[in-house]
Design an enzyme around this catalytic site. Structure first.
Site, PDB file in Angstrom:
ATOM      1  CG  ASP A 175      73.137 -40.242  49.370  1.00  0.00           C
ATOM      2  OD1 ASP A 175      72.664 -40.563  48.276  1.00  0.00           O
ATOM      3  OD2 ASP A 175      72.629 -40.515  50.453  1.00  0.00           O
ATOM      4  CB  SER A 226      65.825 -41.541  47.076  1.00  0.00           C
ATOM      5  OG  SER A 226      65.683 -41.259  48.438  1.00  0.00           O
ATOM      6  CG  HIS A 247      69.537 -41.919  50.871  1.00  0.00           C
ATOM      7  ND1 HIS A 247      70.192 -41.033  50.082  1.00  0.00           N
ATOM      8  CD2 HIS A 247      68.273 -41.974  50.375  1.00  0.00           C
ATOM      9  CE1 HIS A 247      69.365 -40.562  49.155  1.00  0.00           C
ATOM     10  NE2 HIS A 247      68.190 -41.115  49.317  1.00  0.00           N
TER      11      HIS A 247
END
EC number: 3.4.21.89
Lengths: 223, 172
Positions: free
Chosen positions: B115, B49, B90
């Site tokens: 998210d 990701s 992230h």
């Protein structure tokens, strides 16, 4: 003393030592390359506030700011042989509603409105693009392992990637908003670096990366 | 190995040596934990990701102290979500407020959406205490061994088998 196991262990140990030393040397060359990024223009061109829902099934209505902006920046010096990608992002920053002493540096609300991944030609094959776009990207820097021209950004009246809101759902008529340009250099190996407020060795700070203050307008009425 | 059975002194020394190596590794890991103030200062990337910045198997070094400034927008952080045991790497894209109660929103560079879906039920934002550390350094590929071992458990058996074989066949 010289059994096969000991030999394998020694060879493996030597290999890892050499690999780590070489990696550390490569990471160290980052500090030798001068960085002189500069910003020509960073200004909002059109700011709107609309009401909408956070997602399709939500009954809650929130206010969203849509900030179009223009940006001229030269980040080409950030591309070196150890640069894997450059992550460029523009944030909107505004002080909390109660505290009126808001300057950009003490902003307490910060949201990314636009970002972009600029891969180095050496990392083009990893980019998350469709097959045609990727082929085009790879062809654009054929024969080059470093392509500094990719660091030259020129955006006119760019649409934001993200419409921003506040946890309270209210964002209209907020004052002292600024746009700020940031970058994050992702190396092939070594330290991740961001733009800093002060010069560090040969790395010059990013000047003029903050726009003039502006305000979010009132919610746009439906015609 | 068989020869050392006849020599208990040598066997004991070998055992101690082995214990020393294990405890040194453990102390270095925990020492790094103390220095970085992070429960797991080195993590292996498990998902794509954050591509193209991080691939599966890349190694990240974390730092979890706020010596000069707070954790800010743009930093790549590793966080835990209540009820899920896999940490996520992230980037912070929004921050509302300051201090330990600031509301943080994260997003993977390679993902289209933020998210919110990954967080616990009813949780819209992270706070500072959900974060295990910010990524400060990067090393490619090195962590792939751990992914291989955890995804193909038979590799562990094969490795143990080879090691055992070498020990048995070895003549000192």
């Amino acid at each position: 003393m010289h059994s096969s196991l000991v030999r394998i262990q020694n060879a493996f140990g030597f290999f890892t030592t050499v690999a780590f030393v070489v990696a550390a040397l490569i990471a160290g060359t980052d500090f030798l390359a001068p960085r002189t990024p500069s910003v020509g223009v960073l200004k909002p061109t059109n700011v709107q506030v609309v009401r909408g829902r956070p997602h399709y099934y939500s009954s809650k209505k929130e206010e969203y700011a849509i900030i179009r902006f223009s940006l001229d920046a030269d980040l080409s010096s950030l591309f070196t042989w150890n640069t894997k990608q450059l992550f460029v992002y523009v944030t909107a920053e505004w002080p909390a509603a109660s505290a009126s002493s808001g300057s950009g540096a003490n902003a307490t609300n910060q949201a990314v409105i636009w970002d972009s991944i600029i891969t180095s030609p050496s990392a083009d094959h990893l980019a998350n693009l469709g097959p045609i776009a990727k082929k085009k990207l790879i062809r654009s820097a054929k024969g080059k392992s470093i392509d500094p021209s990719r660091g030259i950004l020129s955006l006119k009246n760019q649409r934001p990637k993200y419409q921003i809101t506040h946890p309270s759902g209210k964002i209209a008529e907020r004052e002292d908003v600024v746009l700020r340009l940031h970058y994050n250099v992702q190396p092939w190996v070594g330290l991740l670096t961001w733009n800093r407020d002060a010069d560090i060795g040969r790395w010059k700070t990013l000047r003029d990366n903050v726009s003039k203050k502006f305000s979010f307008p009132a919610v746009k009425k439906k015609e | 190995m068989f020869s050392s059975l006849q020599n208990p002194r040598q066997a004991a020394a070998q055992l101690l040596n082995f214990g020393l190596i294990l405890s040194t590794a453990f102390m270095m890991w925990k020492g790094l934990s103390v220095v970085t103030d992070s429960p797991s200062p080195i993590v292996v990337v498990l998902s794509g990701s954050m591509e193209p910045a991080f691939q599966r198997g890349d190694l990240l070094l974390l730092w979890n102290r706020n010596l000069f400034e707070e954790t800010n927008v743009g930093e790549v952080v590793v966080y835990n979500v209540k009820g899920k045991d896999i940490p996520i790497v992230h980037r912070i894209v929004r921050k509302f407020g300051s201090g330990p109660d600031a509301k943080l929103l994260t997003k993977g560079d390679n993902n289209a959406a933020d998210d919110t879906e990954l967080y616990a039920r009813g949780q819209d934002y992270l706070t500072r205490k959900d974060i295990v550390g910010s990524v400060v350094a990067y090393m490619p590929f090195v962590g792939y061994v751990t992914i291989m071992l955890s995804e193909h458990p038979w590799l562990k058996t094969v490795m143990l088998g080879i090691m055992g074989l070498v020990v048995v066949l070895q003549r000192e």
